[in-house]
Design a protein around this motif. Sequence first.
Motif, PDB file in Angstrom:
ATOM      1  N   ALA A 139       0.837  -1.196   0.000  1.00  0.00           N
ATOM      2  CA  ALA A 139       0.000   0.000   0.000  1.00  0.00           C
ATOM      3  C   ALA A 139       0.876   1.252   0.000  1.00  0.00           C
ATOM      4  CB  ALA A 139      -0.913   0.000   1.218  1.00  0.00           C
ATOM      5  N   PHE A 140       1.935   1.205   0.812  1.00  0.00           N
ATOM      6  CA  PHE A 140       2.838   2.356   0.862  1.00  0.00           C
ATOM      7  C   PHE A 140       3.497   2.578  -0.495  1.00  0.00           C
ATOM      8  CE2 PHE A 140       7.235   3.845   1.394  1.00  0.00           C
ATOM      9  CZ  PHE A 140       6.974   5.120   1.878  1.00  0.00           C
ATOM     10  N   SER A 141       4.027   1.495  -1.105  1.00  0.00           N
ATOM     11  CA  SER A 141       4.676   1.653  -2.417  1.00  0.00           C
ATOM     12  C   SER A 141       3.699   2.234  -3.418  1.00  0.00           C
ATOM     13  CB  SER A 141       5.147   0.324  -3.005  1.00  0.00           C
ATOM     14  OG  SER A 141       5.662  -0.514  -2.056  1.00  0.00           O
ATOM     15  N   ALA A 142       2.458   1.725  -3.392  1.00  0.00           N
ATOM     16  CA  ALA A 142       1.483   2.158  -4.386  1.00  0.00           C
ATOM     17  C   ALA A 142       1.155   3.632  -4.198  1.00  0.00           C
ATOM     18  CB  ALA A 142       0.225   1.314  -4.282  1.00  0.00           C
ATOM     19  N   LEU A 143       0.747   4.008  -2.995  1.00  0.00           N
ATOM     20  CA  LEU A 143       0.293   5.382  -2.782  1.00  0.00           C
ATOM     21  C   LEU A 143       1.427   6.381  -2.947  1.00  0.00           C
ATOM     22  CD1 LEU A 143      -2.217   4.911   0.150  1.00  0.00           C
ATOM     23  CD2 LEU A 143      -2.679   5.362  -2.268  1.00  0.00           C
ATOM     24  N   ALA A 144       2.514   6.137  -2.185  1.00  0.00           N
ATOM     25  CA  ALA A 144       3.620   7.091  -2.238  1.00  0.00           C
ATOM     26  C   ALA A 144       4.258   7.098  -3.629  1.00  0.00           C
ATOM     27  CB  ALA A 144       4.657   6.743  -1.179  1.00  0.00           C
ATOM     28  N   GLY A 145       4.368   5.912  -4.246  1.00  0.00           N
ATOM     29  CA  GLY A 145       4.999   5.823  -5.562  1.00  0.00           C
ATOM     30  C   GLY A 145       4.196   6.552  -6.620  1.00  0.00           C
ATOM     31  N   VAL A 146       2.885   6.305  -6.640  1.00  0.00           N
ATOM     32  CA  VAL A 146       2.045   6.966  -7.639  1.00  0.00           C
ATOM     33  C   VAL A 146       2.067   8.480  -7.419  1.00  0.00           C
ATOM     34  CG1 VAL A 146      -0.342   7.320  -8.358  1.00  0.00           C
ATOM     35  CG2 VAL A 146       0.566   5.013  -8.184  1.00  0.00           C
ATOM     36  N   ALA A 147       1.971   8.894  -6.153  1.00  0.00           N
ATOM     37  CA  ALA A 147       1.978  10.336  -5.886  1.00  0.00           C
ATOM     38  C   ALA A 147       3.294  10.960  -6.348  1.00  0.00           C
ATOM     39  CB  ALA A 147       1.761  10.584  -4.394  1.00  0.00           C
ATOM     40  N   ALA A 148       4.406  10.325  -5.984  1.00  0.00           N
ATOM     41  CA  ALA A 148       5.708  10.886  -6.369  1.00  0.00           C
ATOM     42  C   ALA A 148       5.858  10.918  -7.887  1.00  0.00           C
ATOM     43  CB  ALA A 148       6.841  10.071  -5.743  1.00  0.00           C
ATOM     44  N   GLY A 149       5.455   9.813  -8.538  1.00  0.00           N
ATOM     45  CA  GLY A 149       5.581   9.749  -9.996  1.00  0.00           C
ATOM     46  C   GLY A 149       4.712  10.795 -10.681  1.00  0.00           C
ATOM     47  N   ALA A 150       3.501  10.961 -10.167  1.00  0.00           N
ATOM     48  CA  ALA A 150       2.586  11.923 -10.792  1.00  0.00           C
ATOM     49  C   ALA A 150       3.106  13.349 -10.631  1.00  0.00           C
ATOM     50  CB  ALA A 150       1.197  11.791 -10.181  1.00  0.00           C
ATOM     51  N   ILE A 151       3.627  13.645  -9.446  1.00  0.00           N
ATOM     52  CA  ILE A 151       4.165  14.994  -9.231  1.00  0.00           C
ATOM     53  C   ILE A 151       5.373  15.223 -10.128  1.00  0.00           C
ATOM     54  CG2 ILE A 151       5.299  16.491  -7.543  1.00  0.00           C
ATOM     55  CD1 ILE A 151       3.466  15.205  -5.430  1.00  0.00           C
ATOM     56  N   ALA A 152       6.259  14.214 -10.179  1.00  0.00           N
ATOM     57  CA  ALA A 152       7.458  14.362 -11.013  1.00  0.00           C
ATOM     58  C   ALA A 152       7.080  14.578 -12.476  1.00  0.00           C
ATOM     59  CB  ALA A 152       8.359  13.140 -10.872  1.00  0.00           C
ATOM     60  N   ALA A 153       6.083  13.788 -12.960  1.00  0.00           N
ATOM     61  CA  ALA A 153       5.694  13.913 -14.373  1.00  0.00           C
ATOM     62  C   ALA A 153       5.061  15.269 -14.654  1.00  0.00           C
ATOM     63  CB  ALA A 153       4.733  12.793 -14.751  1.00  0.00           C
ATOM     64  N   SER A 154       4.302  15.782 -13.674  1.00  0.00           N
ATOM     65  CA  SER A 154       3.617  17.046 -13.907  1.00  0.00           C
ATOM     66  C   SER A 154       4.567  18.230 -13.856  1.00  0.00           C
ATOM     67  CB  SER A 154       2.507  17.244 -12.877  1.00  0.00           C
ATOM     68  OG  SER A 154       1.621  16.156 -12.936  1.00  0.00           O
ATOM     69  N   PHE A 155       5.672  18.078 -13.148  1.00  0.00           N
ATOM     70  CA  PHE A 155       6.664  19.162 -13.091  1.00  0.00           C
ATOM     71  C   PHE A 155       7.949  18.679 -13.739  1.00  0.00           C
ATOM     72  CE2 PHE A 155       3.725  19.948  -9.646  1.00  0.00           C
ATOM     73  CZ  PHE A 155       3.388  21.273  -9.884  1.00  0.00           C
ATOM     74  N   ARG A 156       7.792  18.120 -14.900  1.00  0.00           N
ATOM     75  CA  ARG A 156       8.890  17.461 -15.585  1.00  0.00           C
ATOM     76  C   ARG A 156      10.070  18.402 -15.812  1.00  0.00           C
ATOM     77  NH1 ARG A 156       8.724  15.450 -21.550  1.00  0.00           N
ATOM     78  NH2 ARG A 156      10.737  14.427 -21.528  1.00  0.00           N
ATOM     79  N   GLU A 157      11.277  17.863 -15.585  1.00  0.00           N
ATOM     80  CA  GLU A 157      12.518  18.606 -15.811  1.00  0.00           C
ATOM     81  C   GLU A 157      12.659  19.828 -14.921  1.00  0.00           C
ATOM     82  OE1 GLU A 157      14.876  17.349 -17.499  1.00  0.00           O
ATOM     83  OE2 GLU A 157      13.666  15.723 -18.333  1.00  0.00           O
ATOM     84  N   ARG A 158      11.853  19.882 -13.857  1.00  0.00           N
ATOM     85  CA  ARG A 158      12.044  20.962 -12.900  1.00  0.00           C
ATOM     86  C   ARG A 158      12.723  20.354 -11.680  1.00  0.00           C
ATOM     87  NH1 ARG A 158       7.217  23.525 -14.811  1.00  0.00           N
ATOM     88  NH2 ARG A 158       6.461  24.462 -12.908  1.00  0.00           N
ATOM     89  N   TRP A 159      13.100  21.221 -10.698  1.00  0.00           N
ATOM     90  CA  TRP A 159      13.878  20.693  -9.575  1.00  0.00           C
ATOM     91  C   TRP A 159      13.133  19.617  -8.809  1.00  0.00           C
ATOM     92  CZ3 TRP A 159      11.873  21.018  -4.738  1.00  0.00           C
ATOM     93  CH2 TRP A 159      10.864  21.962  -4.535  1.00  0.00           C
ATOM     94  N   ILE A 160      11.800  19.751  -8.721  1.00  0.00           N
ATOM     95  CA  ILE A 160      11.041  18.782  -7.922  1.00  0.00           C
ATOM     96  C   ILE A 160      11.080  17.401  -8.583  1.00  0.00           C
ATOM     97  CG2 ILE A 160       8.792  19.356  -8.952  1.00  0.00           C
ATOM     98  CD1 ILE A 160       7.649  18.985  -6.098  1.00  0.00           C
ATOM     99  N   ASP A 161      11.060  17.388  -9.914  1.00  0.00           N
ATOM    100  CA  ASP A 161      11.190  16.144 -10.669  1.00  0.00           C
ATOM    101  C   ASP A 161      12.562  15.519 -10.413  1.00  0.00           C
ATOM    102  OD1 ASP A 161      11.050  14.112 -12.531  1.00  0.00           O
ATOM    103  OD2 ASP A 161      11.368  15.421 -14.258  1.00  0.00           O
TER     104      ASP A 161
END
Lengths: 309, 318
Positions: A107-129
């Motif tokens: 559950a942790f991998s799924a929730l935290a992973g999806v959230a992190a991946g989605a944020i990274a993709a939405s702010f692609r090539e920025r520092w947060i990514d």
Amino acid sequence: MLGYTIRRLLALVPVFFVVSGVVFLVVHLVPGDPVDHLIRTGSSPDQRAEIIARYGLDRSLIEQYISWLGRVISGDLGTAIVMRRPVATLIWDNLGYSLALGGWALAFSALAGVAAGAIAASFRERWIDHGLMGVSLLGSTVPTFWLGLLMIMLFAVQLGWVPVSGARHWTSLILPVLTVGLGGMALVARVTRIAMIETAREDFVMLLHAKGVPRWTIQIRHVLRHALIPVVTILSLRIGLIIGGSVTVEYVFARPGLGSLLIRALSQRDYPLVQGCLLFLAMAVMLGTLLGDLLQAAMDPRQRDEATR
Amino acid sequence: MLLSVEDLKIGFGLLEPLVGVDLGVDAGEILGLVGESGSGKSMTAMSIMGMLPLMGGRIKQGRIVFDGLDLTTINEGSYRKLRGGRIALITQNPMTSLDPVVRVGRQIDQASQLHLGLDRKEAKSRTIDLMDRMRIPSPQHAYDLFPHQLSGGLRQRIVIAMALAGDPDLLIADEPTTALDVTVQAQIIQLLVELVRDRGLGLILITHDMGVIAQTCDRVAVMYCGRVVEYGPVARLFDDPRHPYTRALISCIPQLGMAPGTLTGIPGMVPSSQNLPKGCRFHPRCDSVLDNCRLREPPMKTEDGRSVACFLHEGGQR
Ligand SMILES: Nc1ncnc2c1ncn2[C@@H]1O[C@H](COP(=O)(O)OP(=O)(O)OP(=O)(O)O)[C@@H](O)[C@H]1O
Ligand SMILES: [Mg+2]
């Protein structure tokens, strides 16, 4: 969907026979007389005769397999030689711990992973990514035992927030879950990110923009929804791995669990117990894959139709 | 004019895929946009849709005036309300332009819910009505299907219905029939023409097909390497093409009764945007080059309702 489920279940039947066949053969494949693998050393000839009769070791392999399978299906996995308790009971006692650790870690991998991946993709090539992807690369390359020890040092010894080891209180679950879950989270984050970036390039996403759909609605309701399809596959493949493969973590944190049980059985040459554990883990992998396929079909109409055709 | 684009120049980093685009379209009128692959037709569409920033590009110069409003000056929030609401886009490939995991009816609903503020029930009845008008058989049933369960032609009708759902004034169709069978192509074009004539929409029809332009459009803009090189009413442009590139395109239309082997192509290749020739961009392939063509880019000259960017038509040099 119901037809699909039934067909997928039926497809597992031959797989079950192959897997159980291999597990059954373990006793016969290791060098030496199978009787010696099923009995304590130093047993009397009477006891040997009893085991031979019980397991039908004087009959053909096929007959032995069928009677073994019959017992397995009725829930009798034999008796552990060293621990002298029914194998089914031993597995059952450890299963709870494994499921708690595996379930929460998943559950942790799924929730935290999806959230992190989605944020990274939405702010692609920025520092947060770059930051998130750097951390997740670290999370997937650091060896589990080292990560576990590091976290014990920091959170249990230095800060004293959680117990060092054991499984008595729920707080003792936090560090093991993080240790197992971080690797999965890193993987899920990377898959989510790539899948979202790829999906965002598709024509239909362009057309959603052209329709005037707000950017965040597109990201979450359409792009992320598509990215979850491969994520489900990854997670379902990890179910078996997490339930049976958390040996290192169970050792580091001195927790019981199926992984440790299997390792102990192997080192003690306790073959009935080895068979029981292997069979159980194989079932967990099969059910995990099945669950993943069903979820995928529920999320993707193309796959449903593919399978129906 | 419903929409006019004036001296548009766009940039992607150092590249400038469009350098001089001038065109216009009125309500109830069809503007054809032709040119070889890479000439900037889709980029023009993306610029009008305000979707360049999504692709990493920006407008460097010029104006896009829609219904009196200069779109290059408005913010993303206001642009988003126009997109799908007053200006709608139809893209080339109906196989990939619908979300594969969402029922087609819902995808049409989305536009009217967003732009007309309909609730789900109202949106559904509007969608079914639109699907019916797009001549999609049994729309009630088709509403609940997924894109992969429909043929290419039906999917393109869904895409058109989706474009119409927000009740737009301007429709941009970027090669709407390229991916379809010939018979289906004609039906889709027919459908678009009817929409313009019946509902007074403005339509920008992007195509490679000069035949389609001749039959359906009121006005044509011919593009070459990021520029509009000739622009005018369709009949006069076909009767008396002024730019050598337009002439060449027209001579490429196959005619009934042509002797085999007489169909000509345009010699040479479209230069890449990194490697444009000096002077007029068409001169290496042109059959009537002047000295001037190698030195300077010809400016756009407008004369009684038609424009051309070619030295052949500048101040009696002909
Ligand atoms: N994402 C992009 N970034 C930078 N340049 C691009 C991008 N996409 C296209 N271009 C360039 O813009 C120019 C115009 O391309 P465009 O897609 O508008 O051509 P087109 O006329 O629509 O061609 P086609 O008939 O093949 O669709 C081309 O030179 C192309 O290389
Ligand atoms: Mg194009």
